[in-house]
Design an enzyme around this catalytic site. Structure first.
Site, PDB file in Angstrom:
ATOM      1  N   HIS A 151      -4.399 -28.016  -8.745  1.00  0.00           N
ATOM      2  CA  HIS A 151      -5.330 -26.908  -9.007  1.00  0.00           C
ATOM      3  C   HIS A 151      -6.634 -27.496  -9.560  1.00  0.00           C
ATOM      4  CE1 HIS A 151      -6.934 -23.091  -9.787  1.00  0.00           C
ATOM      5  NE2 HIS A 151      -6.047 -22.570 -10.596  1.00  0.00           N
ATOM      6  N   TYR A 199     -10.531 -24.337 -14.394  1.00  0.00           N
ATOM      7  CA  TYR A 199      -9.608 -25.104 -15.240  1.00  0.00           C
ATOM      8  C   TYR A 199     -10.049 -26.582 -15.290  1.00  0.00           C
ATOM      9  CZ  TYR A 199      -7.049 -20.768 -15.156  1.00  0.00           C
ATOM     10  OH  TYR A 199      -6.718 -19.446 -15.295  1.00  0.00           O
ATOM     11  N   ARG A 254      -6.626 -27.485  -4.401  1.00  0.00           N
ATOM     12  CA  ARG A 254      -7.372 -26.230  -4.364  1.00  0.00           C
ATOM     13  C   ARG A 254      -8.720 -26.399  -5.066  1.00  0.00           C
ATOM     14  NH1 ARG A 254      -5.963 -19.899  -6.085  1.00  0.00           N
ATOM     15  NH2 ARG A 254      -6.423 -19.212  -3.989  1.00  0.00           N
TER      16      ARG A 254
HETATM   17  C1  FMN Z   1      -2.624 -12.189 -11.637  1.00  0.00           C
HETATM   18  C2  FMN Z   1      -3.293 -13.321 -10.919  1.00  0.00           C
HETATM   19  C3  FMN Z   1      -2.990 -14.617 -11.301  1.00  0.00           C
HETATM   20  C4  FMN Z   1      -3.587 -15.707 -10.627  1.00  0.00           C
HETATM   21  N1  FMN Z   1      -3.218 -16.983 -10.961  1.00  0.00           N
HETATM   22  C5  FMN Z   1      -3.652 -18.038 -10.236  1.00  0.00           C
HETATM   23  C6  FMN Z   1      -3.132 -19.352 -10.450  1.00  0.00           C
HETATM   24  O1  FMN Z   1      -2.239 -19.590 -11.276  1.00  0.00           O
HETATM   25  N2  FMN Z   1      -3.627 -20.351  -9.683  1.00  0.00           N
HETATM   26  C7  FMN Z   1      -4.604 -20.146  -8.738  1.00  0.00           C
HETATM   27  O2  FMN Z   1      -5.032 -21.087  -8.062  1.00  0.00           O
HETATM   28  N3  FMN Z   1      -5.097 -18.896  -8.507  1.00  0.00           N
HETATM   29  C8  FMN Z   1      -4.627 -17.842  -9.205  1.00  0.00           C
HETATM   30  N4  FMN Z   1      -5.067 -16.572  -8.912  1.00  0.00           N
HETATM   31  C9  FMN Z   1      -6.023 -16.369  -7.802  1.00  0.00           C
HETATM   32  C10 FMN Z   1      -5.275 -15.992  -6.510  1.00  0.00           C
HETATM   33  O3  FMN Z   1      -4.508 -17.083  -6.018  1.00  0.00           O
HETATM   34  C11 FMN Z   1      -6.254 -15.552  -5.410  1.00  0.00           C
HETATM   35  O4  FMN Z   1      -7.139 -16.626  -5.141  1.00  0.00           O
HETATM   36  C12 FMN Z   1      -7.076 -14.325  -5.796  1.00  0.00           C
HETATM   37  O5  FMN Z   1      -6.209 -13.269  -6.234  1.00  0.00           O
HETATM   38  C13 FMN Z   1      -7.908 -13.813  -4.614  1.00  0.00           C
HETATM   39  O6  FMN Z   1      -7.102 -13.554  -3.478  1.00  0.00           O
HETATM   40  P1  FMN Z   1      -6.663 -12.049  -3.080  1.00  0.00           P
HETATM   41  O7  FMN Z   1      -7.927 -11.300  -2.818  1.00  0.00           O
HETATM   42  O8  FMN Z   1      -5.804 -12.211  -1.852  1.00  0.00           O
HETATM   43  O9  FMN Z   1      -5.904 -11.480  -4.248  1.00  0.00           O
HETATM   44  C14 FMN Z   1      -4.514 -15.477  -9.581  1.00  0.00           C
HETATM   45  C15 FMN Z   1      -4.816 -14.160  -9.224  1.00  0.00           C
HETATM   46  C16 FMN Z   1      -4.202 -13.092  -9.862  1.00  0.00           C
HETATM   47  C17 FMN Z   1      -4.528 -11.691  -9.413  1.00  0.00           C
END
Ligand code: FMN
Length: 359
Positions: free
Chosen positions: A177, A182, A230
């Site tokens: 990540h 981060y 990522r």
């Molecule tokens: C509750 C939540 C927790 C997330 N935690 C992470 C994470 O641990 N690592 C990461 O790379 N992205 C994290 N994301 C980002 C998601 O992987 C994703 O990039 C983001 O929700 C946008 O995509 P979507 O429009 O399909 O939801 C998180 C998103 C949400 C909603």
């Protein structure tokens, strides 16, 4: 209903043969035990996505060391053998349902939302914004301590050791990540990295730690284990950040990452620098020559299909839409309506809800 021939075509990603192009996006759910162990509820939660047709599942971010890398209370870790072994039932549940599962390795850096230690970061710069309420935080972040060169080396080593543990317990790969604000992204970002040594200054030097993490992981896990990375411009505490060097920065970053030969790059699908301009996913493909997973608001299958069709990416990661449709892939396959995601679903905080884990 579309035909979605691209979404439902197979793909070889590193060592993994995937049945379709849909990937579960990594999502932190802070539902592990306080000691960072994964639990039975998490096994049920992750298995639902495999049963729902996702060929590849990326876990929430797991912290790689017990010293300084944990962001959130009840975040799971891969910092010791017990934490690694606690994932065995999750891995079995996913693989038993026909899925593959990749562990996302995430070091908090300055974005720490629990007491316990002074955060470390490239430089002593207080993070923008406020702590994430979705993950139980409130108020401003603490000012982190700038890392010594020895600490940088030991963090690189901790990523490699966590990846080794992931392989040992049966994960199908790891994803580093280096996005969303981060630690590793704090190195790339000009305003959080004020270092004057070989890890700061030019874009080449700011991306260096990520290349070294990828190389250290590859040395620890060998050639056949999948290793992805990522990257993003936006951050959880600074959504609209853009790399100051624009497309030239994108080129430097993706070309440098490619020298460490990861199996894929995972990128946000949004115009990179100007409305109507190339997406960062497309630039990642162009400059790295590697397979690309695109993500961000791709829950509408027509949008996901057209992105694959137009060769912006090889795979699509589905986040929030999958939370309310863990069977997103199977629904799209048979033309069933998808439930709309509403942020209320994650309130009061983003821990696992009863309906996600059954009784
Ligand atoms: C509750 C939540 C927790 C997330 N935690 C992470 C994470 O641990 N690592 C990461 O790379 N992205 C994290 N994301 C980002 C998601 O992987 C994703 O990039 C983001 O929700 C946008 O995509 P979507 O429009 O399909 O939801 C998180 C998103 C949400 C909603």
């Amino acid at each position: 209903m579309g035909n979605y021939s691209h979404l439902f075509s197979t793909f070889q990603l590193g060592s993994l043969r995937l049945p379709n192009r849909s990937v579960l996006s990594p999502m932190t759910r802070t539902s592990a035990e306080p000691s960072g162990l994964a639990n039975e509820r998490m096994a049920r939660y992750y298995a639902r996505f495999a049963k729902g047709g996702f060929g590849l599942i990326i876990t929430e971010g797991l912290y790689p060391d017990a010293i300084s890398s944990q962001s959130y209370k009840n975040q799971p870790g891969l910092a010791n053998e017990a934490q690694a072994e606690s994932w065995i039932p999750v891995i079995r549940a996913v693989q038993g349902a026909g899925g593959k599962i990749v562990a996302q390795l995430m070091h908090a850096g300055a974005l720490v939302q629990h007491d316990g230690f002074t955060p470390i970061a490239p430089s002593a710069v207080k993070p923008l914004g406020t702590m994430l309420e979705d993950h139980g935080g409130s108020g401003e972040f603490a000012v982190p301590r700038a890392m010594s060169i020895e600490e940088i080396r030991s963090v690189i080593e901790s990523f490699a050791q966590a990846a080794f543990r992931a392989k040992k317990v049966g994960f199908d790969g790891v994803e580093v990540h280096a996005a969303n604000g981060y630690l590793l992204d704090q190195f790339i970002t000009d305003y959080t990295n004020l270092r004057t040594d070989e890890y700061g200054g030019s874009t080449e030097r700011r991306v260096r730690i990520i290349v070294e993490v990828l190389r250290a992981i590859r040395a620890a896990v060998g050639p056949d284990f999948m290793v992805g990375v990522r990257i993003s411009q936006g951050k959880v505490n600074d959504f609209h950040h853009k790399w100051a060097g624009g497309e030239m920065d994108a080129r430097i970053i993706f070309e440098h990452l490619a020298t460490a030969a990861p199996d894929y790059i995972h990128k946000a699908f949004a115009p990179a620098f100007a409305e109507g301009g190339p997406t960062l996913a497309k630039l990642a493909k162009q400059y790295s020559g590697l397979p690309v997973i695109a993500n961000g608001k791709l829950g509408q299958p027509d949008k996901a299909e057209s992105l694959l069709e137009n060769d912006h990416a090889d795979l699509v990661a589905i986040g929030t839409s999958a939370l309310v449709n863990p069977d997103w892939v199977n629904k799209v396959r048979v033309g069933r309506a998808l439930l709309p995601f509403d942020h209320h679903f994650l309130l009061p905080i983003a821990t696992l809800k009863e309906e996600e884990v059954g009784v």
